[in-house]
Design a protein around this motif. Structure first.
Motif, PDB file in Angstrom:
ATOM      1  N   THR A 261     -10.302   4.131   2.451  1.00  0.00           N
ATOM      2  CA  THR A 261     -10.993   5.212   1.730  1.00  0.00           C
ATOM      3  C   THR A 261     -10.871   5.128   0.212  1.00  0.00           C
ATOM      4  O   THR A 261     -11.652   5.758  -0.502  1.00  0.00           O
ATOM      5  CB  THR A 261     -10.437   6.586   2.156  1.00  0.00           C
ATOM      6  OG1 THR A 261      -9.059   6.662   1.760  1.00  0.00           O
ATOM      7  CG2 THR A 261     -10.584   6.810   3.651  1.00  0.00           C
TER       8      THR A 261
ATOM      9  N   ASN B 239      -4.713   4.316   0.807  1.00  0.00           N
ATOM     10  CA  ASN B 239      -5.485   4.091   2.026  1.00  0.00           C
ATOM     11  C   ASN B 239      -6.599   3.088   1.706  1.00  0.00           C
ATOM     12  O   ASN B 239      -7.587   3.444   1.051  1.00  0.00           O
ATOM     13  CB  ASN B 239      -6.074   5.397   2.535  1.00  0.00           C
ATOM     14  CG  ASN B 239      -6.798   5.241   3.847  1.00  0.00           C
ATOM     15  OD1 ASN B 239      -7.290   4.158   4.172  1.00  0.00           O
ATOM     16  ND2 ASN B 239      -6.885   6.314   4.600  1.00  0.00           N
TER      17      ASN B 239
ATOM     18  N   SER C 103       1.113   6.536  -1.233  1.00  0.00           N
ATOM     19  CA  SER C 103       0.456   5.727  -0.201  1.00  0.00           C
ATOM     20  C   SER C 103      -1.016   5.545  -0.551  1.00  0.00           C
ATOM     21  O   SER C 103      -1.708   6.520  -0.847  1.00  0.00           O
ATOM     22  CB  SER C 103       0.546   6.422   1.163  1.00  0.00           C
ATOM     23  OG  SER C 103       1.881   6.631   1.519  1.00  0.00           O
TER      24      SER C 103
ATOM     25  N   THR D 149       0.823  -1.216   0.000  1.00  0.00           N
ATOM     26  CA  THR D 149       0.000   0.000   0.000  1.00  0.00           C
ATOM     27  C   THR D 149       0.856   1.264   0.000  1.00  0.00           C
ATOM     28  O   THR D 149       0.321   2.364   0.076  1.00  0.00           O
ATOM     29  CB  THR D 149      -0.958   0.020   1.201  1.00  0.00           C
ATOM     30  OG1 THR D 149      -0.193  -0.092   2.402  1.00  0.00           O
ATOM     31  CG2 THR D 149      -1.985  -1.103   1.097  1.00  0.00           C
TER      32      THR D 149
END
Length: 181
Positions: free
Chosen positions: A78, A75, A73, A62
């Motif tokens: 989300t 998430n 990055s 990730t």
């Protein structure tokens, strides 16, 4: 008599993403799932997919660090992908790819992400040195009050200085006739 129903096996669809106009030095954030689809043509969600930013490594990555540029990055709660530029990196980063995997089927699709930063010039401030003794060399750090376009301090490693812009190339010395070097 029997009834047979067949389905074509279809991969999910990962659509390329692009986000431009970011300010140098600031993070760029975009949701990369909003335009992706599952194999049944429904919207991809964080619950139905995983995103791997570096499929060359085992497992699901990730985050991805690009040397001298910054860190990407993802998430997984989300669907947001963030690019955090390295200090002093003021250009648009190299585009990256991600692999979208449909959790239910394990089928995959790949898309590219492009992030663009606006061009903002560095800020060179006027330098002044007073009270110098005649006949003694004066030393002045001309980068001490200058800033890169991301607002970070200008350094010897992050800049070049041309003392004679009217001459081709980069001049690190300038002789003024009758005055000095």
């Amino acid at each position: 008599a029997g009834v047979t129903i067949g389905y074509d096996i279809v991969d999910p669809v990962a659509t390329n993403d692009s986000s431009t106009g970011h300010t140098p030095g600031n993070d760029a954030v975009l949701n990369i799932l909003v335009n992706d689809k599952l194999s049944d043509n429904t919207a991809a969600t964080v619950a139905t997919t995983t995103v791997d930013l570096n499929p060359s490594l085992a497992g699901v990555q990730t985050s991805l660090t690009v040397a001298s540029e910054g860190v990407w990055s993802y998430n997984p709660a989300t669907g947001d992908l963030t690019f955090a530029p390295a200090t002093g990196f003021t250009a648009s980063p190299t585009k990256i790819s991600y692999v979208l995997t449909e959790v239910l089927t394990g089928r995959t699709a790949t898309a590219e992400v492009t992030v663009g930063y606006g061009v903002i010039p560095p800020a060179a401030s006027t330098d002044v040195s007073t009270g110098n003794v005649p006949g003694v060399n004066t030393v002045l750090n001309i980068l001490g009050n200058d800033k890169l376009s991301d607002g970070s301090a200008a350094t010897v490693a992050s800049t070049t200085v041309d003392l004679d812009p009217s001459t081709a190339g980069i001049q690190t010395t300038l002789t003024v006739v009758g005055e000095g070097v």
